[in-house]
Design a protein around this motif. Structure first.
Motif, PDB file in Angstrom:
ATOM      1  N   LEU A 161      -1.042 -12.213 -13.918  1.00  0.00           N
ATOM      2  CA  LEU A 161      -1.939 -13.307 -13.075  1.00  0.00           C
ATOM      3  C   LEU A 161      -1.064 -14.261 -12.352  1.00  0.00           C
ATOM      4  CD1 LEU A 161      -4.429 -14.232 -16.000  1.00  0.00           C
ATOM      5  CD2 LEU A 161      -4.775 -12.798 -13.742  1.00  0.00           C
ATOM      6  N   GLN A 162       0.029 -14.427 -12.705  1.00  0.00           N
ATOM      7  CA  GLN A 162       1.044 -15.329 -11.750  1.00  0.00           C
ATOM      8  C   GLN A 162       1.670 -14.668 -10.637  1.00  0.00           C
ATOM      9  OE1 GLN A 162       4.305 -16.939 -14.141  1.00  0.00           O
ATOM     10  NE2 GLN A 162       5.201 -17.917 -12.283  1.00  0.00           N
ATOM     11  N   CYS A 163       1.576 -13.464 -10.794  1.00  0.00           N
ATOM     12  CA  CYS A 163       2.176 -12.478  -9.866  1.00  0.00           C
ATOM     13  C   CYS A 163       1.313 -11.312  -9.045  1.00  0.00           C
ATOM     14  CB  CYS A 163       3.502 -11.931 -10.185  1.00  0.00           C
ATOM     15  SG  CYS A 163       4.819 -13.193 -10.661  1.00  0.00           S
ATOM     16  N   LEU A 164      -0.067 -11.734  -8.910  1.00  0.00           N
ATOM     17  CA  LEU A 164      -0.610 -10.598  -8.439  1.00  0.00           C
ATOM     18  C   LEU A 164      -0.500  -9.839  -7.241  1.00  0.00           C
ATOM     19  CD1 LEU A 164      -4.120 -12.679  -8.996  1.00  0.00           C
ATOM     20  CD2 LEU A 164      -3.519 -10.550 -10.536  1.00  0.00           C
ATOM     21  N   PHE A 165      -0.871  -8.650  -7.009  1.00  0.00           N
ATOM     22  CA  PHE A 165      -0.656  -7.825  -5.839  1.00  0.00           C
ATOM     23  C   PHE A 165      -1.296  -8.506  -4.815  1.00  0.00           C
ATOM     24  CE2 PHE A 165       0.013  -4.995  -9.419  1.00  0.00           C
ATOM     25  CZ  PHE A 165       0.941  -4.324  -8.971  1.00  0.00           C
ATOM     26  N   ASP A 166      -0.616  -8.522  -3.560  1.00  0.00           N
ATOM     27  CA  ASP A 166      -1.139  -8.986  -2.407  1.00  0.00           C
ATOM     28  C   ASP A 166      -2.053  -7.794  -1.955  1.00  0.00           C
ATOM     29  OD1 ASP A 166      -1.585  -9.360   0.209  1.00  0.00           O
ATOM     30  OD2 ASP A 166       0.270 -10.067   0.775  1.00  0.00           O
ATOM     31  N   GLU A 167      -3.548  -8.249  -1.782  1.00  0.00           N
ATOM     32  CA  GLU A 167      -4.580  -7.420  -1.576  1.00  0.00           C
ATOM     33  C   GLU A 167      -4.629  -7.006   0.003  1.00  0.00           C
ATOM     34  OE1 GLU A 167      -8.244  -8.701  -2.894  1.00  0.00           O
ATOM     35  OE2 GLU A 167      -7.231  -9.075  -5.272  1.00  0.00           O
ATOM     36  N   ASN A 168      -3.785  -7.582   0.736  1.00  0.00           N
ATOM     37  CA  ASN A 168      -3.726  -6.738   2.188  1.00  0.00           C
ATOM     38  C   ASN A 168      -2.686  -6.005   2.220  1.00  0.00           C
ATOM     39  OD1 ASN A 168      -5.545  -9.220   3.482  1.00  0.00           O
ATOM     40  ND2 ASN A 168      -3.760 -10.544   3.049  1.00  0.00           N
ATOM     41  N   LEU A 169      -2.134  -5.651   1.195  1.00  0.00           N
ATOM     42  CA  LEU A 169      -0.988  -4.405   1.273  1.00  0.00           C
ATOM     43  C   LEU A 169      -1.501  -3.149   0.705  1.00  0.00           C
ATOM     44  CD1 LEU A 169       2.369  -6.455   0.527  1.00  0.00           C
ATOM     45  CD2 LEU A 169       1.228  -6.074   2.744  1.00  0.00           C
ATOM     46  N   ARG A 170      -1.271  -2.105   1.344  1.00  0.00           N
ATOM     47  CA  ARG A 170      -1.650  -0.553   0.961  1.00  0.00           C
ATOM     48  C   ARG A 170      -0.120   0.117   0.543  1.00  0.00           C
ATOM     49  NH1 ARG A 170      -7.288   1.167   1.400  1.00  0.00           N
ATOM     50  NH2 ARG A 170      -8.634  -0.789   1.871  1.00  0.00           N
ATOM     51  N   ARG A 171       0.908  -0.306   1.026  1.00  0.00           N
ATOM     52  CA  ARG A 171       1.949   0.297   1.066  1.00  0.00           C
ATOM     53  C   ARG A 171       3.251  -0.537   0.460  1.00  0.00           C
ATOM     54  NH1 ARG A 171       6.587   2.560   4.218  1.00  0.00           N
ATOM     55  NH2 ARG A 171       6.925   4.561   3.642  1.00  0.00           N
ATOM     56  N   PHE A 172       4.048  -0.113  -0.193  1.00  0.00           N
ATOM     57  CA  PHE A 172       4.904  -0.749  -0.960  1.00  0.00           C
ATOM     58  C   PHE A 172       4.297  -2.323  -1.467  1.00  0.00           C
ATOM     59  CE2 PHE A 172       7.935   1.531   1.733  1.00  0.00           C
ATOM     60  CZ  PHE A 172       8.465   1.993   0.750  1.00  0.00           C
ATOM     61  N   GLU A 173       3.159  -2.433  -1.946  1.00  0.00           N
ATOM     62  CA  GLU A 173       2.615  -3.468  -2.517  1.00  0.00           C
ATOM     63  C   GLU A 173       3.121  -3.723  -3.958  1.00  0.00           C
ATOM     64  OE1 GLU A 173       0.445   0.122  -4.268  1.00  0.00           O
ATOM     65  OE2 GLU A 173       1.003  -0.561  -2.266  1.00  0.00           O
ATOM     66  N   ASP A 174       3.797  -2.495  -4.718  1.00  0.00           N
ATOM     67  CA  ASP A 174       4.396  -2.822  -6.021  1.00  0.00           C
ATOM     68  C   ASP A 174       5.537  -3.550  -6.032  1.00  0.00           C
ATOM     69  OD1 ASP A 174       5.303  -0.559  -4.464  1.00  0.00           O
ATOM     70  OD2 ASP A 174       5.346   0.598  -6.149  1.00  0.00           O
ATOM     71  N   ASP A 175       6.291  -3.147  -4.661  1.00  0.00           N
ATOM     72  CA  ASP A 175       7.703  -3.914  -4.516  1.00  0.00           C
ATOM     73  C   ASP A 175       7.394  -5.572  -4.182  1.00  0.00           C
ATOM     74  OD1 ASP A 175       9.351  -1.676  -4.858  1.00  0.00           O
ATOM     75  OD2 ASP A 175       9.515  -1.514  -2.851  1.00  0.00           O
ATOM     76  N   GLU A 176       6.440  -5.652  -3.362  1.00  0.00           N
ATOM     77  CA  GLU A 176       6.074  -7.097  -2.877  1.00  0.00           C
ATOM     78  C   GLU A 176       5.694  -7.868  -4.353  1.00  0.00           C
ATOM     79  OE1 GLU A 176       3.721 -10.663  -2.179  1.00  0.00           O
ATOM     80  OE2 GLU A 176       3.045  -8.900  -3.148  1.00  0.00           O
ATOM     81  N   MET A 177       4.997  -7.342  -5.268  1.00  0.00           N
ATOM     82  CA  MET A 177       4.746  -7.750  -6.225  1.00  0.00           C
ATOM     83  C   MET A 177       5.952  -8.055  -7.433  1.00  0.00           C
ATOM     84  SD  MET A 177       4.098  -7.444 -10.050  1.00  0.00           S
ATOM     85  CE  MET A 177       3.704  -5.843 -10.385  1.00  0.00           C
ATOM     86  N   LEU A 178       6.790  -6.949  -7.505  1.00  0.00           N
ATOM     87  CA  LEU A 178       7.979  -7.021  -8.241  1.00  0.00           C
ATOM     88  C   LEU A 178       8.962  -8.280  -7.847  1.00  0.00           C
ATOM     89  CD1 LEU A 178       8.067  -3.391  -8.998  1.00  0.00           C
ATOM     90  CD2 LEU A 178       8.102  -4.990 -10.460  1.00  0.00           C
ATOM     91  N   PHE A 179       9.011  -8.051  -6.483  1.00  0.00           N
ATOM     92  CA  PHE A 179       9.840  -9.232  -5.942  1.00  0.00           C
ATOM     93  C   PHE A 179       9.319 -10.562  -6.474  1.00  0.00           C
ATOM     94  CE2 PHE A 179      12.547  -7.434  -2.241  1.00  0.00           C
ATOM     95  CZ  PHE A 179      12.775  -6.111  -2.674  1.00  0.00           C
ATOM     96  N   LYS A 180       8.222 -10.946  -6.396  1.00  0.00           N
ATOM     97  CA  LYS A 180       7.586 -12.134  -6.918  1.00  0.00           C
ATOM     98  C   LYS A 180       8.207 -12.368  -8.664  1.00  0.00           C
ATOM     99  CE  LYS A 180       3.419 -11.543  -5.628  1.00  0.00           C
ATOM    100  NZ  LYS A 180       2.057 -11.504  -4.997  1.00  0.00           N
ATOM    101  N   VAL A 181       8.020 -11.143  -9.230  1.00  0.00           N
ATOM    102  CA  VAL A 181       8.343 -11.270 -10.777  1.00  0.00           C
ATOM    103  C   VAL A 181       9.735 -11.307 -10.768  1.00  0.00           C
ATOM    104  CG1 VAL A 181       8.627  -9.621 -12.523  1.00  0.00           C
ATOM    105  CG2 VAL A 181       6.404  -9.590 -11.594  1.00  0.00           C
ATOM    106  N   TYR A 182      10.891 -10.949  -9.972  1.00  0.00           N
ATOM    107  CA  TYR A 182      12.063 -11.045 -10.196  1.00  0.00           C
ATOM    108  C   TYR A 182      12.341 -12.531  -9.993  1.00  0.00           C
ATOM    109  CZ  TYR A 182      12.354  -5.933  -9.303  1.00  0.00           C
ATOM    110  OH  TYR A 182      12.416  -4.679  -9.184  1.00  0.00           O
ATOM    111  N   ASN A 183      11.762 -13.177  -9.459  1.00  0.00           N
ATOM    112  CA  ASN A 183      12.079 -14.675  -9.220  1.00  0.00           C
ATOM    113  C   ASN A 183      11.554 -15.558 -10.302  1.00  0.00           C
ATOM    114  OD1 ASN A 183      13.413 -15.201  -6.663  1.00  0.00           O
ATOM    115  ND2 ASN A 183      11.711 -14.144  -5.815  1.00  0.00           N
TER     116      ASN A 183
END
Length: 272
Positions: A161-183
């Motif tokens: 819930l803290q690092c939800l997916f960006d709903e504007n993205l449809r490609r590499f959306e998992d990387d964007e979420m994971l980059f938030k997680v890594y921090n």
């Protein structure tokens, strides 16, 4: 409980096998939350025909994989979230392995395993035989020592819930979420493969017409650590051919950063 969240969009040919790989697990403290993202084929019918009480089907208008996963997280009953794509499969004992890791390492809120890429033959992903805490996720990701993907990791619902997916993205959306997680996450890694990414079923990874629907269209180097910047630059180098005109407009300075290019080549050569 583990909530397995599956976004579903036109995967009639593969969803049954993906579901069977979860339903056949011996560990049984789980639910499957399937979010149909406006499928136009027979995907929903396949799910409904399985008629298993552990499956919850949620239907929504098409909004993309990010929105579907976020809907799944928000409706999940479990304290741990496992994302799985509708064309991938869990290996036998996967859920038990996740639960054992959770019980053995309660201080971690993100647990990652290795995985197989299958395009006719299994090929293990991630060049890291060492199990344990990942001290610098961006460095490990840049070096290929970890390579989390949906299906290979589990995280707490609170972290999801803290690092939800960006709903504007449809490609590499998992990387964007994971980059938030890594921090923010405390990450544990186990090199055993836990799932199969079925590249035979997967669609070709092509660029979007609008780069703003791709994580590549939102790269921000400001205020980032050294290794996060290198991860962003690596993504830029690998994907810019898909958006040559748009990338030159968005990131003209990166084409002139020969210092970054030389550094990137050196780091890949010496493998620090």
């Amino acid at each position: 409980m583990i909530s397995v969240v599956i976004p579903l969009y036109n995967k009639e040919a593969s969803i049954a096998q993906s579901l069977k790989s979860v339903l056949s697990q011996e560990y049984d403290d789980f639910e499957i939350v399937i979010v149909d993202d406006g499928s136009t084929d027979g995907s929903v019918g396949v799910v409904e025909a399985m008629n298993d009480p552990r499956i919850r089907l949620i239907k929504q208008e098409n909004g993309g994989p990010s929105k579907a996963r976020n809907t799944g997280v928000k409706n999940a009953k479990g304290e741990w979230i496992l994302f799985l794509d509708a064309d991938d499969e869990m290996l036998p004992e996967s859920l038990r392995m996740f639960r054992d890791a959770i019980n053995s390492h309660p201080e971690f809120n993100f647990i990652d395993f290795s995985w197989y890429a299958d395009n006719g033959q299994h090929r293990i992903i991630a060049d890291n035989a060492k199990e344990g805490k990942i001290k610098n996720p961006f460095k490990s990701y840049y070096q290929g020592k970890i390579n989390p993907r949906t299906g290979s990791f589990i995280l707490t619902k609170q972290l999801a819930l803290q690092c939800l997916f960006d709903e504007n993205l449809r490609r590499f959306e998992d990387d964007e979420m994971l980059f938030k997680v890594y921090n923010v996450a405390n990450i544990y890694y186990n090199p055993k493969p836990i799932m199969v990414c079925n590249q035979v079923f997967a669609a070709a990874s092509k660029g979007r017409k609008d780069i703003k629907e791709d994580f590549l269209g939102h790269l921000n180097f400001s205020g980032k650590s050294f290794w996060e910047r290198m991860c962003l630059y690596k993504l830029f180098l690998g994907e810019r051919p898909n958006y040559d005109v748009q990338c030159r407009s968005l990131y003209p300075g990166l084409y002139k950063r020969y210092d970054l290019l030389i550094l990137h080549k050196l780091l890949n050569k010496i493998k620090l």
